[in-house]
Design an enzyme around this catalytic site. Structure first.
Site, PDB file in Angstrom:
ATOM      1  N   ASP A  37       0.927  -1.289  -0.055  1.00 24.61           N
ATOM      2  CA  ASP A  37      -0.032  -0.068   0.020  1.00 24.61           C
ATOM      3  C   ASP A  37       0.865   1.103   0.095  1.00 24.61           C
ATOM      4  OD1 ASP A  37      -2.546   1.975   0.759  1.00 24.61           O
ATOM      5  OD2 ASP A  37      -3.439  -0.073   1.054  1.00 24.61           O
ATOM      6  N   TYR A 166     -13.699   3.054 -15.870  1.00 22.55           N
ATOM      7  CA  TYR A 166     -13.783   2.554 -14.622  1.00 22.55           C
ATOM      8  C   TYR A 166     -14.522   1.084 -15.070  1.00 22.55           C
ATOM      9  CZ  TYR A 166     -14.801   0.479  -9.991  1.00 22.55           C
ATOM     10  OH  TYR A 166     -14.891  -0.379  -8.914  1.00 22.55           O
TER      11      TYR A 166
END
Length: 263
Positions: A37, A166
């Site tokens: 992350d 998306y």
């Protein structure tokens, strides 16, 4: 795949939301987890909670990902499990009103390409680099060496207005799954994708605080149960997809039977 402390996992986007739930689920089953992350504070917290390791990784950067895999493997051993939840994208209609001049404007090719890099290309990057490492492992029962789970979305099948990038890129993630499963079959590496519906992740929980009427409407839009998905339910499916060796080449909706309207 049987879980114990000889099994290692890499979870992208593992600092929050669906990735964090996956990390907790796998760690509770005895798996060693590595969190990829950009959020160091949250990522280190999840690593501390799970007894795993955190690695600051940018999924858009090949060198960053390679360094992350090298560090995770040094800490926990070669992963047999990859859960890829991280993504980067931009939203907008193909053609929309230009408020500055009163005319029309186009969702730019550059913004579309950015989204493709952050969703589709990043998914291939993570899957292929993880599979390259898994290929070196000794096989388990059924000749299995590893399992890759990609995160698509219900938008892959019923994208809404403003989700041109998306939705189509998440459909591309689903499109990766079967050829990956076939390319990797002789190595005993499986690949599946999950298409989550509307889940109570941090961005959605912010809606609950700022716009409770919208939040209530989102909950009511789910046929049953009439609520947003719990990240723990995503984590539960991650466990089953890895445990059950016969799951391979599948795109699985996890959505309470929702079908998204145009808007």
């Amino acid at each position: 795949m049987k879980f114990d402390n000889s099994i290692s996992a890499v979870i992208t986007g593992g600092a929050s939301g669906l990735g964090r739930a996956s990390a907790y689920a796998l760690a509770s089953a005895g798996v060693k987890v590595a969190i990829f992350d950009l959020n160091e504070d949250w990522g280190n917290k999840v690593a501390s909670d799970t007894g795993g390791s955190f690695h600051k990784v940018n999924i858009m950067d090949e060198a960053s990902v390679e360094e992350g895999f090298a560090a995770a493997r040094a800490a926990n051993g070669q992963e047999r499990i990859l859960v890829h939840c991280a993504q980067v994208s931009k939203g907008g209609r193909t053609i929309s009103k230009d408020k500055e001049n009163g005319g029309w404007k186009r969702f730019s090719t550059e913004d579309y390409a950015f989204s493709a890099q952050g969703i589709l290309v990043a998914s291939y990057r993570m899957a292929s680099l993880s599979a390259l490492g898994m290929a070196s492992l000794d096989p388990l029962e059924d000749g299995e060496r590893g399992c890759i789970t990609l995160t698509a979305s219900v938008a892959a099948q019923d994208a809404q207005i403003g989700q041109i990038a998306y939705g189509s890129c998440k459909a591309g993630v689903n499109g990766l799954v079967l050829p990956l499963a076939r390319d990797l079959m002789d190595l005993g590496i499986r690949c599946n994708s999950i298409m989550p519906g509307i889940f109570a992740t941090p961005p959605m929980l912010a809606v609950k605080d700022k716009a409770p009427a919208i939040w209530d409407g989102l909950n009511a839009s789910v046929p049953f149960p009439k609520r947003l998905g719990k990240p723990e339910e995503f984590g539960s499916l991650i466990l089953e997809l890895n445990r059950n060796t016969y799951f391979n080449g599948q795109n699985i909706r996890l959505d309470g039977a929702i079908r998204m309207p145009p808007r």
